[in-house]
Scaffold this motif. Structure first.
Motif, mmCIF file in Angstrom:
data_model
loop_
_atom_site.group_PDB
_atom_site.id
_atom_site.type_symbol
_atom_site.label_atom_id
_atom_site.label_comp_id
_atom_site.label_asym_id
_atom_site.label_seq_id
_atom_site.Cartn_x
_atom_site.Cartn_y
_atom_site.Cartn_z
ATOM 1 N N PRO A 76 -52.784 35.073 10.280
ATOM 2 C CA PRO A 76 -54.202 35.327 10.533
ATOM 3 C C PRO A 76 -55.095 34.989 9.343
ATOM 4 C CG PRO A 76 -52.865 37.128 11.373
ATOM 5 C CD PRO A 76 -51.937 36.238 10.607
ATOM 6 N N ALA A 77 -54.586 35.160 8.128
ATOM 7 C CA ALA A 77 -55.415 34.911 6.946
ATOM 8 C C ALA A 77 -55.741 33.436 6.765
ATOM 9 C CB ALA A 77 -54.709 35.435 5.691
ATOM 10 N N GLU A 78 -54.910 32.556 7.308
ATOM 11 C CA GLU A 78 -55.084 31.129 7.031
ATOM 12 C C GLU A 78 -56.443 30.616 7.502
ATOM 13 O OE1 GLU A 78 -52.208 27.301 7.100
ATOM 14 O OE2 GLU A 78 -52.480 28.269 9.044
ATOM 15 N N ALA A 79 -56.800 30.911 8.747
ATOM 16 C CA ALA A 79 -58.080 30.434 9.275
ATOM 17 C C ALA A 79 -59.250 31.052 8.513
ATOM 18 C CB ALA A 79 -58.186 30.747 10.761
ATOM 19 N N ALA A 80 -59.097 32.319 8.114
ATOM 20 C CA ALA A 80 -60.170 32.992 7.400
ATOM 21 C C ALA A 80 -60.355 32.409 6.000
ATOM 22 C CB ALA A 80 -59.886 34.491 7.318
ATOM 23 N N VAL A 81 -59.246 32.054 5.347
ATOM 24 C CA VAL A 81 -59.326 31.448 4.018
ATOM 25 C C VAL A 81 -59.997 30.078 4.113
ATOM 26 C CG1 VAL A 81 -57.945 30.482 2.137
ATOM 27 C CG2 VAL A 81 -57.364 32.726 3.087
ATOM 28 N N GLU A 82 -59.636 29.313 5.122
ATOM 29 C CA GLU A 82 -60.259 27.996 5.308
ATOM 30 C C GLU A 82 -61.744 28.137 5.619
ATOM 31 O OE1 GLU A 82 -59.426 23.797 7.654
ATOM 32 O OE2 GLU A 82 -58.546 25.651 8.423
ATOM 33 N N ALA A 83 -62.076 29.113 6.477
ATOM 34 C CA ALA A 83 -63.480 29.319 6.844
ATOM 35 C C ALA A 83 -64.322 29.737 5.640
ATOM 36 C CB ALA A 83 -63.574 30.372 7.942
ATOM 37 N N ALA A 84 -63.669 30.335 4.644
ATOM 38 C CA ALA A 84 -64.387 30.768 3.448
ATOM 39 C C ALA A 84 -64.625 29.622 2.468
ATOM 40 C CB ALA A 84 -63.623 31.893 2.760
ATOM 41 N N GLY A 85 -64.178 28.415 2.841
ATOM 42 C CA GLY A 85 -64.444 27.251 2.008
ATOM 43 C C GLY A 85 -63.349 26.909 1.029
ATOM 44 N N TRP A 86 -62.170 27.510 1.174
ATOM 45 C CA TRP A 86 -61.042 27.163 0.313
ATOM 46 C C TRP A 86 -60.297 25.977 0.918
ATOM 47 C CZ3 TRP A 86 -58.365 30.942 -3.354
ATOM 48 C CH2 TRP A 86 -59.291 31.834 -3.904
ATOM 49 N N ARG A 87 -59.486 25.306 0.091
ATOM 50 C CA ARG A 87 -58.733 24.128 0.548
ATOM 51 C C ARG A 87 -57.288 24.201 0.060
ATOM 52 N NH1 ARG A 87 -58.221 21.101 -4.028
ATOM 53 N NH2 ARG A 87 -59.744 21.512 -5.694
ATOM 54 N N VAL A 88 -56.420 23.503 0.762
ATOM 55 C CA VAL A 88 -55.016 23.439 0.364
ATOM 56 C C VAL A 88 -54.907 22.725 -0.981
ATOM 57 C CG1 VAL A 88 -52.734 22.534 0.960
ATOM 58 C CG2 VAL A 88 -54.221 23.467 2.753
ATOM 59 N N ASP A 89 -54.129 23.287 -1.873
ATOM 60 C CA ASP A 89 -53.984 22.721 -3.215
ATOM 61 C C ASP A 89 -52.950 21.589 -3.196
ATOM 62 O OD1 ASP A 89 -53.982 22.196 -5.885
ATOM 63 O OD2 ASP A 89 -52.998 24.066 -6.499
ATOM 64 N N VAL A 90 -53.387 20.428 -2.794
ATOM 65 C CA VAL A 90 -52.478 19.281 -2.668
ATOM 66 C C VAL A 90 -51.993 18.789 -4.032
ATOM 67 C CG1 VAL A 90 -53.409 18.517 -0.459
ATOM 68 C CG2 VAL A 90 -54.434 17.673 -2.587
ATOM 69 N N ASP A 91 -52.647 19.201 -5.105
ATOM 70 C CA ASP A 91 -52.259 18.776 -6.449
ATOM 71 C C ASP A 91 -51.349 19.778 -7.148
ATOM 72 O OD1 ASP A 91 -53.857 16.433 -6.306
ATOM 73 O OD2 ASP A 91 -55.634 17.624 -6.779
ATOM 74 N N HIS A 92 -50.915 20.801 -6.435
ATOM 75 C CA HIS A 92 -50.049 21.799 -7.055
ATOM 76 C C HIS A 92 -48.768 21.125 -7.555
ATOM 77 C CE1 HIS A 92 -47.252 25.201 -7.421
ATOM 78 N NE2 HIS A 92 -48.336 25.921 -7.605
ATOM 79 N N PRO A 93 -48.359 21.379 -8.812
ATOM 80 C CA PRO A 93 -47.203 20.685 -9.397
ATOM 81 C C PRO A 93 -45.929 20.799 -8.582
ATOM 82 C CG PRO A 93 -48.389 21.903 -11.086
ATOM 83 C CD PRO A 93 -48.997 22.286 -9.783
ATOM 84 N N GLY A 94 -45.729 21.949 -7.948
ATOM 85 C CA GLY A 94 -44.511 22.127 -7.162
ATOM 86 C C GLY A 94 -44.667 21.726 -5.711
ATOM 87 N N GLY A 95 -45.826 21.187 -5.349
ATOM 88 C CA GLY A 95 -46.081 20.847 -3.956
ATOM 89 C C GLY A 95 -46.915 21.928 -3.301
ATOM 90 N N ALA A 96 -47.796 21.524 -2.412
ATOM 91 C CA ALA A 96 -48.712 22.475 -1.778
ATOM 92 C C ALA A 96 -48.000 23.389 -0.791
ATOM 93 C CB ALA A 96 -49.827 21.725 -1.062
ATOM 94 N N GLU A 97 -46.955 22.896 -0.143
ATOM 95 C CA GLU A 97 -46.307 23.658 0.928
ATOM 96 C C GLU A 97 -44.834 23.881 0.617
ATOM 97 O OE1 GLU A 97 -45.647 23.105 5.746
ATOM 98 O OE2 GLU A 97 -47.610 22.705 4.846
ATOM 99 N N SER A 98 -44.376 25.095 0.890
ATOM 100 C CA SER A 98 -42.977 25.444 0.652
ATOM 101 C C SER A 98 -42.367 26.084 1.880
ATOM 102 C CB SER A 98 -42.861 26.421 -0.531
ATOM 103 O OG SER A 98 -43.245 25.805 -1.733
ATOM 104 N N LEU A 99 -41.057 25.897 2.028
ATOM 105 C CA LEU A 99 -40.291 26.558 3.071
ATOM 106 C C LEU A 99 -39.705 27.843 2.515
ATOM 107 C CD1 LEU A 99 -40.137 23.382 3.707
ATOM 108 C CD2 LEU A 99 -38.040 23.940 4.954
ATOM 109 N N VAL A 100 -39.658 28.876 3.327
ATOM 110 C CA VAL A 100 -38.862 30.058 3.024
ATOM 111 C C VAL A 100 -37.662 29.995 3.961
ATOM 112 C CG1 VAL A 100 -38.768 32.572 2.961
ATOM 113 C CG2 VAL A 100 -40.885 31.382 2.352
ATOM 114 N N MET A 101 -36.468 29.899 3.371
ATOM 115 C CA MET A 101 -35.243 29.773 4.143
ATOM 116 C C MET A 101 -34.412 31.043 3.979
ATOM 117 S SD MET A 101 -34.254 25.789 3.222
ATOM 118 C CE MET A 101 -33.129 25.600 4.625
#
Length: 245
Positions: free
Chosen positions: A78-103
């Motif tokens: 639920p927080a994802e849409a609210a964070v985006e609506a607040a004007g935040w963006r995915v950090d595509v420049d994050h050194p470890g990668g913007a997206e991670s899997l939890v396995m």
């Protein structure tokens, strides 16, 4: 989504930041910039205030501790849409990668007997630090990696030197696995698999039954290894940053 919240909270407990301040069910974390997980706001659950106000608190907390404002957001939560609506963006420049899997996966599926050259102990060897962080770790690195109620430092040694390392932390019945690394000249010898087997045995001895791993989506070699050990994707998370940061 409730099981995702619980798992994320346990993973956060296993990866202790220098500062971990609650905001409702959110957690504002700072550790002098060492790792995204320990320097971002975990946004699972209800922050107790409107999300824009919560994100303003994240920005203020980050300024207070000299880190970049960042939010650790579960994909599809639920927080994802609210964070985006607040004007935040995915950090595509994050050194470890913007997206991670939890396995996650059952420990009994890959636990193996101990052997002379593979060890898991409560005290990290100097060679462990060299592979897992750096030869002379900072105070923040020591806190994040070496503190916590039940932490194990796994190593494979050859010729008196550490050639592979991993960190495990038990939180309840969960074994959190991180910092798996093999020296370049010792790769493709099965050392990571053997080390994971020893760590699983160590975790089982301390009451854990399941493991959890957080791995960047681009780290295909690690994902392939974990899948071969019986782990599967549980969910994903991404780092978000303010457009003004």
């Amino acid at each position: 989504m409730e099981d995702v919240v619980e798992l994320e909270q346990r993973c956060a407990d296993a990866w202790p930041a220098l500062v971990d301040r609650p905001l409702g069910q959110w957690r504002l974390r700072a550790a002098d910039g060492f790792t995204g997980r320990a320097n971002s706001a975990l946004t699972t659950g209800d922050p107790g205030v409107p999300v824009p106000d919560a994100l303003a608190a994240v920005i203020g907390f980050a300024a207070e501790h000299g880190i970049r404002p960042a939010a650790h957001v579960v994909v599809g939560a639920p927080a994802e849409a609210a964070v985006e609506a607040a004007g935040w963006r995915v950090d595509v420049d994050h050194p470890g990668g913007a997206e991670s899997l939890v396995m996650t996966g059952p420990l009994h599926g890959f636990a193996t007997p101990k052997s002379a050259d593979v060890d898991v102990s409560g005290t990290p060897l100097p060679g462990w630090w060299e592979l897992a962080a750096q030869p002379s770790p900072t105070a923040a690195q020591r806190h994040v990696l070496a503190s916590g109620p039940t932490v194990g430092f796994g190593t494979v040694t050859a010729g008196g030197e550490v050639v592979a390392a991993v960190r495990g932390a038990v939180v309840g019945d969960l074994l959190h696995v991180a910092r798996l690394a093999v020296r370049p000249d010792a790769r493709r010898l099965g050392l990571a698999r053997r080390l994971m087997g020893a760590l699983a045995t160590w975790g089982l001895e301390r009451g854990a039954t399941t493991c959890a791993l957080q791995v960047a989506e681009h780290n295909t070699a690690a994902i392939t290894l974990y899948r071969s050990l019986g782990c599967a994707e549980h969910h994903r998370y991404r780092y978000w940053v303010s457009n003004h940061s």
